[in-house]
Design an enzyme around this catalytic site. Structure first.
Site, PDB file in Angstrom:
ATOM      1  N   ASP A  18      80.374   9.597  23.739  1.00  0.00           N
ATOM      2  CA  ASP A  18      80.115  10.569  24.802  1.00  0.00           C
ATOM      3  C   ASP A  18      79.965   9.944  26.180  1.00  0.00           C
ATOM      4  OD1 ASP A  18      80.100  12.930  23.271  1.00  0.00           O
ATOM      5  OD2 ASP A  18      78.187  12.336  22.414  1.00  0.00           O
TER       6      ASP A  18
ATOM      7  N   HIS B 139      73.300   5.052  18.964  1.00  0.00           N
ATOM      8  CA  HIS B 139      73.872   5.916  17.934  1.00  0.00           C
ATOM      9  C   HIS B 139      73.114   5.703  16.640  1.00  0.00           C
ATOM     10  CE1 HIS B 139      76.913   7.808  15.370  1.00  0.00           C
ATOM     11  NE2 HIS B 139      77.379   8.354  16.474  1.00  0.00           N
TER      12      HIS B 139
HETATM   13  N1  CMC Z   1      68.253   4.884  26.003  1.00  0.00           N
HETATM   14  C1  CMC Z   1      67.145   4.142  25.951  1.00  0.00           C
HETATM   15  N2  CMC Z   1      66.546   3.762  24.824  1.00  0.00           N
HETATM   16  C2  CMC Z   1      67.109   4.170  23.674  1.00  0.00           C
HETATM   17  C3  CMC Z   1      68.276   4.945  23.643  1.00  0.00           C
HETATM   18  C4  CMC Z   1      68.846   5.298  24.866  1.00  0.00           C
HETATM   19  N3  CMC Z   1      69.966   6.035  24.897  1.00  0.00           N
HETATM   20  N4  CMC Z   1      68.605   5.205  22.361  1.00  0.00           N
HETATM   21  C5  CMC Z   1      67.681   4.599  21.615  1.00  0.00           C
HETATM   22  N5  CMC Z   1      66.767   3.967  22.407  1.00  0.00           N
HETATM   23  C6  CMC Z   1      65.651   3.135  21.967  1.00  0.00           C
HETATM   24  C7  CMC Z   1      64.499   3.997  21.459  1.00  0.00           C
HETATM   25  O1  CMC Z   1      63.609   4.298  22.492  1.00  0.00           O
HETATM   26  C8  CMC Z   1      63.913   3.097  20.412  1.00  0.00           C
HETATM   27  O2  CMC Z   1      63.170   2.105  21.085  1.00  0.00           O
HETATM   28  P1  CMC Z   1      61.768   1.577  20.456  1.00  0.00           P
HETATM   29  O3  CMC Z   1      62.154   0.893  19.180  1.00  0.00           O
HETATM   30  O4  CMC Z   1      61.209   0.668  21.498  1.00  0.00           O
HETATM   31  O5  CMC Z   1      60.939   2.813  20.227  1.00  0.00           O
HETATM   32  C9  CMC Z   1      65.123   2.382  19.800  1.00  0.00           C
HETATM   33  O6  CMC Z   1      66.101   2.370  20.852  1.00  0.00           O
HETATM   34  C10 CMC Z   1      65.678   3.093  18.568  1.00  0.00           C
HETATM   35  O7  CMC Z   1      65.945   4.452  18.915  1.00  0.00           O
HETATM   36  P2  CMC Z   1      65.921   5.687  17.905  1.00  0.00           P
HETATM   37  O8  CMC Z   1      65.647   6.923  18.678  1.00  0.00           O
HETATM   38  O9  CMC Z   1      65.041   5.367  16.739  1.00  0.00           O
HETATM   39  O10 CMC Z   1      67.408   5.688  17.369  1.00  0.00           O
HETATM   40  P3  CMC Z   1      68.115   6.901  16.620  1.00  0.00           P
HETATM   41  O11 CMC Z   1      69.113   6.273  15.718  1.00  0.00           O
HETATM   42  O12 CMC Z   1      67.123   7.821  16.017  1.00  0.00           O
HETATM   43  O13 CMC Z   1      68.813   7.677  17.817  1.00  0.00           O
HETATM   44  C11 CMC Z   1      70.399   8.580  19.289  1.00  0.00           C
HETATM   45  C12 CMC Z   1      70.157   7.727  18.028  1.00  0.00           C
HETATM   46  C13 CMC Z   1      71.903   8.732  19.505  1.00  0.00           C
HETATM   47  C14 CMC Z   1      69.772   9.965  19.125  1.00  0.00           C
HETATM   48  C15 CMC Z   1      69.761   7.848  20.501  1.00  0.00           C
HETATM   49  O14 CMC Z   1      70.329   6.570  20.660  1.00  0.00           O
HETATM   50  C16 CMC Z   1      69.882   8.656  21.795  1.00  0.00           C
HETATM   51  O15 CMC Z   1      69.054   9.524  22.071  1.00  0.00           O
HETATM   52  N6  CMC Z   1      70.949   8.355  22.617  1.00  0.00           N
HETATM   53  C17 CMC Z   1      71.178   9.133  23.823  1.00  0.00           C
HETATM   54  C18 CMC Z   1      71.837  10.452  23.500  1.00  0.00           C
HETATM   55  C19 CMC Z   1      73.296  10.305  23.099  1.00  0.00           C
HETATM   56  O16 CMC Z   1      74.055   9.589  23.744  1.00  0.00           O
HETATM   57  N7  CMC Z   1      73.695  10.992  22.023  1.00  0.00           N
HETATM   58  C20 CMC Z   1      75.072  10.988  21.538  1.00  0.00           C
HETATM   59  C21 CMC Z   1      75.189  10.295  20.237  1.00  0.00           C
HETATM   60  S1  CMC Z   1      76.870  10.106  19.703  1.00  0.00           S
HETATM   61  C22 CMC Z   1      77.300  11.686  19.138  1.00  0.00           C
HETATM   62  C23 CMC Z   1      78.263  11.675  17.956  1.00  0.00           C
HETATM   63  O17 CMC Z   1      78.607  10.656  17.369  1.00  0.00           O
HETATM   64  O18 CMC Z   1      78.669  12.790  17.601  1.00  0.00           O
END
Ligand code: CMC
Length: 444
Positions: free
Chosen positions: A377, A321
């Site tokens: 989710d 998240h």
């Molecule tokens: N699975 C595997 N690796 C992950 C995941 C995941 N779900 N989420 C983040 N990472 C890794 C990412 O690859 C990165 O690794 P590295 O540092 O080696 O490159 C690190 O963790 C940081 O990730 P980020 O993309 O910079 O984090 P973010 O804050 O930009 O992304 C997120 C947040 C929710 C978009 C992401 O965690 C994600 O894509 N999760 C899966 C989709 C999901 O479940 N979304 C629902 C969010 S809750 C909705 C709400 O509150 O309304």
């Protein structure tokens, strides 16, 4: 434009002043900016380097990842500690002991209702659940396979034409009436958009039922004279509604505030919020979780899937998240609600896959070091599927309760003397001062 390095020079002469000193190396000028609540004002930054001819500095922040757009007293989140509070009340306590309508009152009014206020509020919402018959005709005009979110956002926008007085947003009584109407009518419009795709007749509201019971009745009632929902299902829906009621300045709330800042009526502003929620990056993750679980199929396939995630082949949907770097407090509550729903519907075999994924991921160095925990989710899609909702309905189930949060934030905006029409700056990267050659000359 990538992010540049920010150099930190440690200096011994520390003062306790709540200010920031900046030296503009282009000119040698130094500026002292006030720090209030951990922020500096963008308008103060705008004074840096400003001369008669030159504009001052601006901040570049696509996606507003580090820009506070408002002061708000609605929802508090501490992502590192996994805390979510509405008006100061922990989400766990509200989900355990409150109802959605009481929580909606709390969000809108800022405090819990007295018994009289509560009864009046529930009465008002209950008696505004019906919609004008012409709105029903409008919805019936959609194609047989229309996406329910497209129907919802159009019908909510159309409500503004039925209540033209809604544009008088400075009048507290008018505002109150539209808030009641919106919260009351969302389940009706949501349920009708669901029935539409199934080719089933729309079911009118039953004002003898509670908010969530009535919603279930409008969704699932067929020929029975009185629909009696299983109390465990209406309670689970109540909990899900409470958990989704607000989440401070997310994409859809920002859309409501941004559109609302033009002083348009609240139906149009909420319709913009629904449009934002429609997008897969916002409201669509639980559907992606379900697709992922179906693909993994059995518990035995989990370790290989996790290896694929760690190799960067794909993401573990429902994990991680932007704000929560700890267990999303809503995910814990949903996990419990899942068990209650499965007691009624029978266990979804995908639950076993989800639990195994969670168990392995929570112990794995890859997920632990990146602070990736289950988010809201991860389990909600399983519940919705058990309740026989098609994936397109998942976001509608999010939009109905979020309406309370959007309206609480909209009210705050309308009453905030510091707010202005939302109008970000840009960094212009296009051509300048070209000479226009008329088409006849260009094409000859
Ligand atoms: N699975 C595997 N690796 C992950 C995941 C995941 N779900 N989420 C983040 N990472 C890794 C990412 O690859 C990165 O690794 P590295 O540092 O080696 O490159 C690190 O963790 C940081 O990730 P980020 O993309 O910079 O984090 P973010 O804050 O930009 O992304 C997120 C947040 C929710 C978009 C992401 O965690 C994600 O894509 N999760 C899966 C989709 C999901 O479940 N979304 C629902 C969010 S809750 C909705 C709400 O509150 O309304």
């Amino acid at each position: 434009m990538g992010s540049a390095t920010v150099f930190r020079h440690r200096r011994p002469n520390v003062t306790q002043k709540q200010t920031l000193t900046v030296r503009d190396n282009r000119t040698g000028d130094e500026y002292e900016l006030d720090i209030t609540d951990g922020t500096i004002r963008a308008s103060d930054v705008g004074k840096i380097g400003k001369t008669g001819e030159e504009p001052g500095l601006a901040v570049y922040d696509p996606g507003f990842t580090n820009t506070a757009s408002t002061r708000s007293a609605v929802t508090y989140i501490d992502g590192d500690r996994g805390i979510l509070e509405y008006r100061g009340y922990p989400i766990e306590q509200l989900a355990e002991s409150s109802t959605f309508l009481e929580v909606a009152y709390l969000l809108i009014h800022g405090e819990l209702p007295t018994k009289e206020q509560h009864d009046q509020w529930v009465h008002e919402i209950t008696f505004h659940t019906f919609v004008h018959e012409n709105l029903k005709s409008l919805m019936q005009g959609f194609r047989y396979d229309a996406h329910p979110m497209g129907m919802l956002l159009s019908s909510v926008g159309a409500l503004s034409t039925f209540y033209p007085e809604a544009r008088n947003i400075k009048d507290p009584q008018v505002r109150h009436e539209q808030i009641v109407r919106l919260i009351a009518k969302m389940p009706t419009l949501g349920a009708w958009s669901f029935r539409h795709a199934q080719g089933k007749p729309y079911v009118y509201p039953d004002n003898d039922l509670t908010y969530t019971e009535n919603f279930l009745s409008m969704l699932f009632r067929m020929s029975e004279s009185k629909y009696e929902p299983d109390p465990r299902l209406s309670k689970a829906l109540e909990v899900l509604f409470i958990l989704h009621a607000d989440h401070e300045q997310n994409c859809s709330t920002n859309a409501v505030r941004s559109v609302g800042s033009s002083q348009v009526d609240p139906y149009s502003a909420v319709s913009a919020g629904i449009a934002a929620l429609y997008g897969p990056l916002h409201g669509g993750a639980n559907e992606a979780v379900l697709r992922m679980l179906k693909r993994i199929k059995t518990k035995d396939n989990v370790p290989a899937f996790i290896e694929g995630v760690k190799n960067g082949d794909e993401r573990l949907m429902g994990f991680g998240h932007r704000v929560y770097k700890n267990y999303d407090p809503r995910a814990k509550i949903i996990k419990k609600a899942t068990e209650d729903v499965f007691e009624v519907t029978g266990v979804n075999p995908l639950l076993e896959v989800a639990q195994e994924l969670e168990k392995i991921a929570l112990e794995d160095e890859y997920f632990v070091s990146r602070k990736l925990y289950p988010n809201v989710d991860f389990y909600s899609g399983l519940i919705y599927e058990a309740l026989q909702f098609p994936p397109e309905m998942f976001t509608v189930l999010f939009a109905i309760p979020r309406t309370a949060g959007w309206l609480a934030q909209w009210l705050e905006l309308v009453d905030d003397p510091e707010q202005k029409i939302a109008r970000p700056k840009q960094i212009y990267t296009g051509e300048r001062q070209l000479d226009f050659i008329p088409a006849a000359q260009r094409w000859s």
